[in-house]
Design a protein around this motif. Structure first.
Motif, PDB file in Angstrom:
ATOM      1  N   GLN A 208       0.820  -1.210   0.000  1.00  0.00           N
ATOM      2  CA  GLN A 208       0.000   0.000   0.000  1.00  0.00           C
ATOM      3  C   GLN A 208       0.852   1.257   0.000  1.00  0.00           C
ATOM      4  OE1 GLN A 208      -2.280  -0.886   3.524  1.00  0.00           O
ATOM      5  NE2 GLN A 208      -4.064  -1.612   2.336  1.00  0.00           N
ATOM      6  N   ALA A 209       1.948   1.243   0.748  1.00  0.00           N
ATOM      7  CA  ALA A 209       2.842   2.401   0.755  1.00  0.00           C
ATOM      8  C   ALA A 209       3.474   2.612  -0.613  1.00  0.00           C
ATOM      9  CB  ALA A 209       3.923   2.219   1.818  1.00  0.00           C
ATOM     10  N   GLY A 210       3.855   1.515  -1.269  1.00  0.00           N
ATOM     11  CA  GLY A 210       4.406   1.637  -2.614  1.00  0.00           C
ATOM     12  C   GLY A 210       3.387   2.166  -3.599  1.00  0.00           C
ATOM     13  N   ARG A 211       2.151   1.673  -3.457  1.00  0.00           N
ATOM     14  CA  ARG A 211       1.090   2.076  -4.403  1.00  0.00           C
ATOM     15  C   ARG A 211       0.678   3.530  -4.221  1.00  0.00           C
ATOM     16  NH1 ARG A 211      -1.991   4.479  -6.626  1.00  0.00           N
ATOM     17  NH2 ARG A 211      -4.018   3.946  -7.554  1.00  0.00           N
ATOM     18  N   PHE A 212       0.486   3.983  -2.979  1.00  0.00           N
ATOM     19  CA  PHE A 212      -0.096   5.308  -2.743  1.00  0.00           C
ATOM     20  C   PHE A 212       0.939   6.383  -2.414  1.00  0.00           C
ATOM     21  CE2 PHE A 212      -3.536   2.293  -1.676  1.00  0.00           C
ATOM     22  CZ  PHE A 212      -4.482   2.739  -2.569  1.00  0.00           C
ATOM     23  N   ALA A 213       2.145   6.003  -2.003  1.00  0.00           N
ATOM     24  CA  ALA A 213       3.142   7.001  -1.624  1.00  0.00           C
ATOM     25  C   ALA A 213       4.240   7.173  -2.662  1.00  0.00           C
ATOM     26  CB  ALA A 213       3.773   6.624  -0.278  1.00  0.00           C
TER      27      ALA A 213
END
Length: 296
Positions: A208-213
């Motif tokens: 999720q961090a890779g996708r959204f950040a």
């Protein structure tokens, strides 16, 4: 009237001149080493001036043979008339179909390679890698994939899958994965880590961090790299056809091997025009998409 300079100014000027002389000495030494290295490299590679002088006229002679004998009086006649454009491009329908096949090979290979590169680039980025072993495994894997030239992949895959576009697509996709993976990983390493820390602090997973950040920050870079790689892959798809991997390159190899000089120049011109058109379309698409994303 002369002005007396203070000892500090004189000392500073002397230090500046000494540093300047040292810099010149280092520059001259570097140039001498470079020249010596070039001479040694030329000697090892058997690049001799006499060989170049003897070979260059033959290169010019070959290109002169590929120039068609066009005549103004018959320039726009049918393909059966000598000296006409239609006679020069008498197999245009087949060549355009092969060019389309080449572009399709490049597009599909770029898509496959881009997806794989995106998946491997996140563990290959030092700043967000799961662990040191996974980082090195991803990095070394990408290096291995881009180190082997496309034509070597194509030679092996033609033996495995037979003559045709499939071998070319897989060969280009493998090399594209390695090349794009490195570029995207370096873009990720230069991304701002504050959004990443915020998502992780809020309980987000690594994915999720890779996708959204991270992904929104590097998306323009990824798009630019993909379009550039597509242009490169069109040229690559033309070359690997020489080993039976499909596309216009296979036809180009055939006419070169049989010394059909005018057909060589016709196919080369078509390839140049195709690459130029793809370059213009890619540039327009890149500007529109990146401009839209920047305004958003």
């Amino acid at each position: 009237m002369s002005v007396a300079l203070s000892p500090a100014v004189l000392h500073g000027e002397a230090a500046f001149q000494a540093a300047r002389r040292a810099k010149w000495r280092v520059t001259i030494l570097g140039l001498l080493i470079l020249v010596a290295a070039l001479v040694v490299a030329g000697w090892v590679s058997e690049v001799h001036p006499a060989t170049l002088a003897a070979g260059l006229p033959r290169v010019g002679e070959y290109f002169a043979r590929t120039v068609p004998d066009l005549r103004w009086a018959t320039l726009f006649r049918d393909w059966e008339t000598e000296g006409s454009l239609a006679a020069w491009f008498y197999r245009l329908d087949k060549w355009l179909w092969l060019l389309l096949e080449t572009a399709n090979m490049a597009a599909l290979a770029t898509l496959i390679g881009g997806v794989l590169a995106l998946l491997l680039s996140f563990p290959a980025a030092r700043n967000i890698a799961h662990s040191v072993p996974s980082y090195h495994l991803a990095r070394r894997g990408l290096e291995a994939m881009r180190t082997v030239p496309e034509i070597v992949y194509a030679l092996i895959l033609v033996w495995a899958f037979g003559v045709g576009p499939l071998a070319g697509i897989i060969a280009i996709a493998a090399h594209t994965t390695g090349a794009l993976g490195k570029l995207i990983a370096e873009a990720i390493e230069n991304a701002d880590m504050k959004p990443w820390d915020g998502v992780r602090a809020a309980g987000g997973t690594w994915v999720q961090a890779g996708r959204f950040a991270i992904l929104p920050q590097v998306a323009p870079n990824i798009l630019s790299y993909l379009l550039l790689r597509f242009e490169i892959n069109v040229r690559g798809a033309s070359v690997i056809g020489f080993v039976g991997a499909g596309g216009i390159g296979q036809e180009l190899y055939l006419v070169i091997s049989q010394n059909y000089y005018e057909e060589v120049s016709a196919i080369v011109i078509l390839i140049i025009l195709a690459v130029a058109m793809i370059d213009l379309l890619s540039e327009m698409l890149r500007r529109n998409l990146i401009g839209t994303e920047a305004r958003a």
